[in-house]
Design an enzyme around this catalytic site. Sequence first.
Site, mmCIF file in Angstrom:
data_model
loop_
_atom_site.group_PDB
_atom_site.id
_atom_site.type_symbol
_atom_site.label_atom_id
_atom_site.label_comp_id
_atom_site.label_asym_id
_atom_site.label_seq_id
_atom_site.Cartn_x
_atom_site.Cartn_y
_atom_site.Cartn_z
ATOM 1 N N ARG A 46 44.821 23.233 82.921
ATOM 2 C CA ARG A 46 45.029 23.493 81.495
ATOM 3 C C ARG A 46 43.968 24.483 81.021
ATOM 4 O O ARG A 46 43.057 24.844 81.772
ATOM 5 C CB ARG A 46 45.066 22.205 80.657
ATOM 6 C CG ARG A 46 44.191 21.074 81.061
ATOM 7 C CD ARG A 46 42.714 21.316 80.932
ATOM 8 N NE ARG A 46 42.325 21.798 79.620
ATOM 9 C CZ ARG A 46 41.221 22.448 79.353
ATOM 10 N NH1 ARG A 46 40.355 22.738 80.327
ATOM 11 N NH2 ARG A 46 40.933 22.869 78.143
ATOM 12 N N GLY A 47 44.129 24.919 79.767
ATOM 13 C CA GLY A 47 43.301 26.011 79.269
ATOM 14 C C GLY A 47 44.116 27.291 79.413
ATOM 15 O O GLY A 47 44.697 27.541 80.479
ATOM 16 N N ALA A 48 44.157 28.083 78.343
ATOM 17 C CA ALA A 48 45.086 29.223 78.303
ATOM 18 C C ALA A 48 44.953 30.168 79.501
ATOM 19 O O ALA A 48 45.941 30.441 80.193
ATOM 20 C CB ALA A 48 44.906 29.957 76.972
ATOM 21 N N ARG A 91 54.694 25.273 78.917
ATOM 22 C CA ARG A 91 53.939 25.041 77.678
ATOM 23 C C ARG A 91 54.163 26.243 76.757
ATOM 24 O O ARG A 91 54.098 27.379 77.227
ATOM 25 C CB ARG A 91 52.434 24.858 77.963
ATOM 26 C CG ARG A 91 52.122 23.597 78.778
ATOM 27 C CD ARG A 91 50.644 23.297 78.793
ATOM 28 N NE ARG A 91 50.202 22.707 77.538
ATOM 29 C CZ ARG A 91 48.911 22.489 77.247
ATOM 30 N NH1 ARG A 91 47.968 22.839 78.087
ATOM 31 N NH2 ARG A 91 48.580 21.947 76.087
ATOM 32 N N GLN A 198 39.532 16.426 76.160
ATOM 33 C CA GLN A 198 39.033 17.531 76.995
ATOM 34 C C GLN A 198 37.535 17.772 76.774
ATOM 35 O O GLN A 198 36.827 18.217 77.684
ATOM 36 C CB GLN A 198 39.798 18.834 76.684
ATOM 37 C CG GLN A 198 41.240 18.855 77.152
ATOM 38 C CD GLN A 198 42.205 18.404 76.066
ATOM 39 O OE1 GLN A 198 41.833 17.637 75.178
ATOM 40 N NE2 GLN A 198 43.437 18.867 76.126
ATOM 41 N N ASP A 239 44.258 29.857 72.170
ATOM 42 C CA ASP A 239 45.479 29.917 72.979
ATOM 43 C C ASP A 239 46.380 31.073 72.594
ATOM 44 O O ASP A 239 47.183 31.541 73.401
ATOM 45 C CB ASP A 239 46.243 28.597 72.869
ATOM 46 C CG ASP A 239 45.488 27.510 73.614
ATOM 47 O OD1 ASP A 239 44.519 26.983 73.049
ATOM 48 O OD2 ASP A 239 45.847 27.244 74.779
ATOM 49 N N ASN A 249 44.452 27.103 68.423
ATOM 50 C CA ASN A 249 43.596 26.468 69.442
ATOM 51 C C ASN A 249 43.824 24.966 69.352
ATOM 52 O O ASN A 249 44.596 24.479 68.509
ATOM 53 C CB ASN A 249 42.123 26.847 69.221
ATOM 54 C CG ASN A 249 41.246 26.434 70.393
ATOM 55 O OD1 ASN A 249 41.584 26.678 71.553
ATOM 56 N ND2 ASN A 249 40.124 25.773 70.126
ATOM 57 N N LYS A 250 43.156 24.237 70.195
ATOM 58 C CA LYS A 250 43.331 22.783 70.292
ATOM 59 C C LYS A 250 43.295 22.122 68.919
ATOM 60 O O LYS A 250 42.475 22.471 68.066
ATOM 61 C CB LYS A 250 42.230 22.220 71.199
ATOM 62 C CG LYS A 250 42.224 20.726 71.409
ATOM 63 C CD LYS A 250 43.549 20.174 71.874
ATOM 64 C CE LYS A 250 44.085 20.850 73.106
ATOM 65 N NZ LYS A 250 45.506 20.500 73.402
HETATM 66 O O1 MRU Z 1 45.803 21.566 75.884
HETATM 67 P P1 MRU Z 1 44.739 22.371 76.565
HETATM 68 O O2 MRU Z 1 43.691 21.536 77.188
HETATM 69 O O3 MRU Z 1 45.333 23.378 77.519
HETATM 70 O O4 MRU Z 1 44.069 23.183 75.379
HETATM 71 C C1 MRU Z 1 43.067 24.105 75.698
HETATM 72 C C2 MRU Z 1 42.470 24.754 74.512
HETATM 73 O O5 MRU Z 1 42.855 24.547 73.395
HETATM 74 C C3 MRU Z 1 41.409 25.776 74.790
HETATM 75 O O6 MRU Z 1 40.480 25.821 73.758
HETATM 76 C C4 MRU Z 1 42.077 27.137 74.924
HETATM 77 O O7 MRU Z 1 43.103 27.092 75.868
HETATM 78 C C5 MRU Z 1 41.121 28.194 75.296
HETATM 79 S S1 MRU Z 1 40.651 28.076 76.990
HETATM 80 C C6 MRU Z 1 39.591 29.311 77.374
#
Ligand code: MRU
Length: 339
Positions: A46-48, A91, A198, A239, A249-250
Amino acid sequence: METLYLDDANSAVVILDQSLLPGEVNYIPLTTLAQVWDAIKELRVRGAPAIGVTAAMGLYIHMKGYALGEPDKEAFLTEMARACAYLNTSRPTAVNLAWALTAMEEAVQGVESGAVSCFVEVLRATAEQIKADDIANNRLIGKHGAALLKPGMGILTHCNAGALATAGYGTALAPVYYAHEQGMKLRVYADETRPVLQGARLTAFELQAAGVDTTLICDNMAATVMANGWVDAVFVGCDRVAANGDTANKIGTHGVAILAKRFGIPFYVCAPFSTIDKATPTGADITIEERDPQEVTHLWYASPVAPQGVKVFNPSFDVTPSELIEAFVTERGLLKPPF
Ligand code: MRU
């Protein structure tokens, strides 16, 4: 600790299973398109930026296997379009997923002549390049972001936008790592980040491993640490950035930005240019992923905490309006208003 890598000999994308961290460090090979899709959907990776790189590598592995059936070019390109469309549904919010898959498709379209095997080689090289560029860009984000820091500063971050969210080095945590490498002492407050945690599981884990002074807080404690004067800057990842600077973002990031404004604390969004989506005009046009209600009611609890059947709203992201953002920290330097 690598987030993911290509094991070409075994035709696999190998990912560190982030759903098990920090308790268990377990690498799993993904050899089929469906396994890649599931791993992204289930947040094993996970993470963009990390999901973009995983999808690119997964596409390469799939097309390498498909090419063994000796398809003609048309069939190869048709299958590739199908595979890209499928991976893209794993996603919806992080644009890096679509961005990486588009880069893979464009790379193949750029091949003027040659056999299908040439397409496969171009896909391998492009996937590896996307990974290498991600790490290089993150180091530059670190360098530009670290210029905003001074010894002793307190940084608050939300979710995990560190090395684990990328191919390496992170985005929001990159300035912290860069400054730390120069010997600068900082204090980081990591929001636990309900409901998937996270921040607690991943940010606290990787910062602690790097030897950074880290304090874990529940999401509802951010106002208190800010009111106490312990936070000098907020750094978050993202994201998708819309053309007007609104940023997804999250979930919870928007609230942190509002608090930062209230307390006069600069709120920085760290992002490679691949996260900026000029085709999406404003934050209102960003699709927000909604996830399983059980993340709120069941996950992490020995038995469900909420009454059975209660209605649950579980958006995975929110949109921070651009007026709350002091600057974007990118690989090309700072982007400041007007966005
Ligand atoms: O649902 P996730 O864990 O994929 O969400 C991740 C985030 O919101 C991060 O802040 C975002 O992807 C940036 S990662 C460099």
